[in-house]
Design a protein around this motif. Structure first.
Motif: not given
Length: 319
Positions: A219-231, A233-245
């Motif tokens: 789902v996140i990959i799909g959202i990033i693909y559709k996003s106009k600010n891919k970089a 979104m990728i940054g937020f996603s990576m930070i989110g993964i690290v913080v959550i894990f």
């Protein structure tokens, strides 16, 4: 005609997804959902005859009719036709009519917005309720076995719901895209999505659903693909993964790591999913042509494997 049908359809949607018959036992005694379906079928038939536009057929319509005809024709040849009549077919009808009722009664943009609003509210409630109960009462609803004989608590649907942790994970992943893309339509939607998405992600983590996490990644990959600010979104996603894990408990870390690491206490259950899939195929091959009957997965598993277990997919408990 369609006005009354649309209002009743909204009641049916709410009753079906919120399982109102479990909340109010009196509704279960009168078969409330089935009565609504039967009444809506009459209204849908009358509306369809009155509006030629609704009589146009498409590929989905034909395939669904073929499937219904096959279920009826094959009934004498399945393993347990009685179970199909009493349980399988009524549940199938109540699920399949969503297609027909939607195209017949949801005919305007205004109705579509109301319908989506009710649908998203119901599915959100199914997620928020167990999270609230977990925070206030320590509710989990399910558990998973780990190597060494230990068990790990997992969040499932609420006490009146039917979904297990994997089913709850599927619900979460199915509505996150709705809230993300609807957020761009108004400030209210932005506030709503910003408030609910953290709750949804928190609930998903507590389910311990590995298939849910894999689906969430897609789902996140799909959202990033559709996003106009891919970089971004990728940054937020990576930070989110690290913080959550880094902030979840060790047993949940082990469970999710077992997706790619076979040296965890959850690796045996990961292999169990593969074994379960093979067992499902064996059940299918026991009667490869006509099968055991619609809605008899538990029955077939009990008689063939000695254990009443649904097929290995979290979509089974979505509805």
């Amino acid at each position: 005609m369609t006005d009354i049908g649309f209002r009743l359809y909204l009641i049916f949607v709410a009753s079906w997804f919120l399982h109102l018959t479990s909340w109010v036992p009196a509704l279960a005694k009168i078969r409330f959902d089935m009565l609504l379906v039967l009444f809506l079928m009459v209204l849908a038939f009358l509306a369809n005859r009155a509006n030629s536009r609704l009589q146009k057929k498409d590929g989905v319509d034909r395939l669904l009719k073929i499937l219904i005809i096959y279920i009826v024709v094959s009934l004498p040849f399945v393993e347990w036709p009685g179970s199909v009549i009493w349980r399988g077919f009524p549940n199938f009808i109540k699920a399949a009519v969503f297609y027909y009722f939607t195209i017949i009664f949801v005919t305007t943009e205004k109705r579509l917005k109301v319908f989506l609003g009710i649908f998203l509210f119901c599915q959100s409630f199914r997620i928020v309720e167990p999270v609230y109960l977990h925070i206030t009462e320590g509710y989990w609803g399910s558990a998973a076995w780990m190597e060494g004989g230990d068990f790990m608590n997992r969040l499932s649907g609420g006490p009146h719901d039917v979904v297990n942790p994997n089913g709850l994970g599927f619900i979460i992943n199915s509505i996150i895209p709705f809230f993300y893309f609807l957020a761009s339509l108004s400030k209210f939607n932005i506030v709503l999505a910003t408030s609910l998405l953290p709750v949804f992600i928190y609930a998903l983590i507590l389910t311990g659903s590995r298939s849910g996490i894999i689906a969430f990644t897609l789902v996140i990959i799909g959202i990033i693909y559709k996003s106009k600010n891919k970089a971004l979104m990728i940054g937020f996603s990576m930070i989110g993964i690290v913080v959550i894990f880094t902030n979840i408990s060790g047993e949940f870390q082990e469970r999710y790591l077992s997706i790619v690491n076979s040296n965890t206490r959850h690796s045996a259950t990961a292999q169990g999913r593969i074994d379960g899939l093979m067992g499902n195929l064996e059940n299918i091959m026991a009667r490869p042509i006509f099968g055991h009957g619609l809605g008899t997965s538990l029955e077939a598993s009990f008689h063939l494997k000695g254990k009443p277990q649904l097929p290995t997919t979290f979509m089974n408990n979505y509805f």
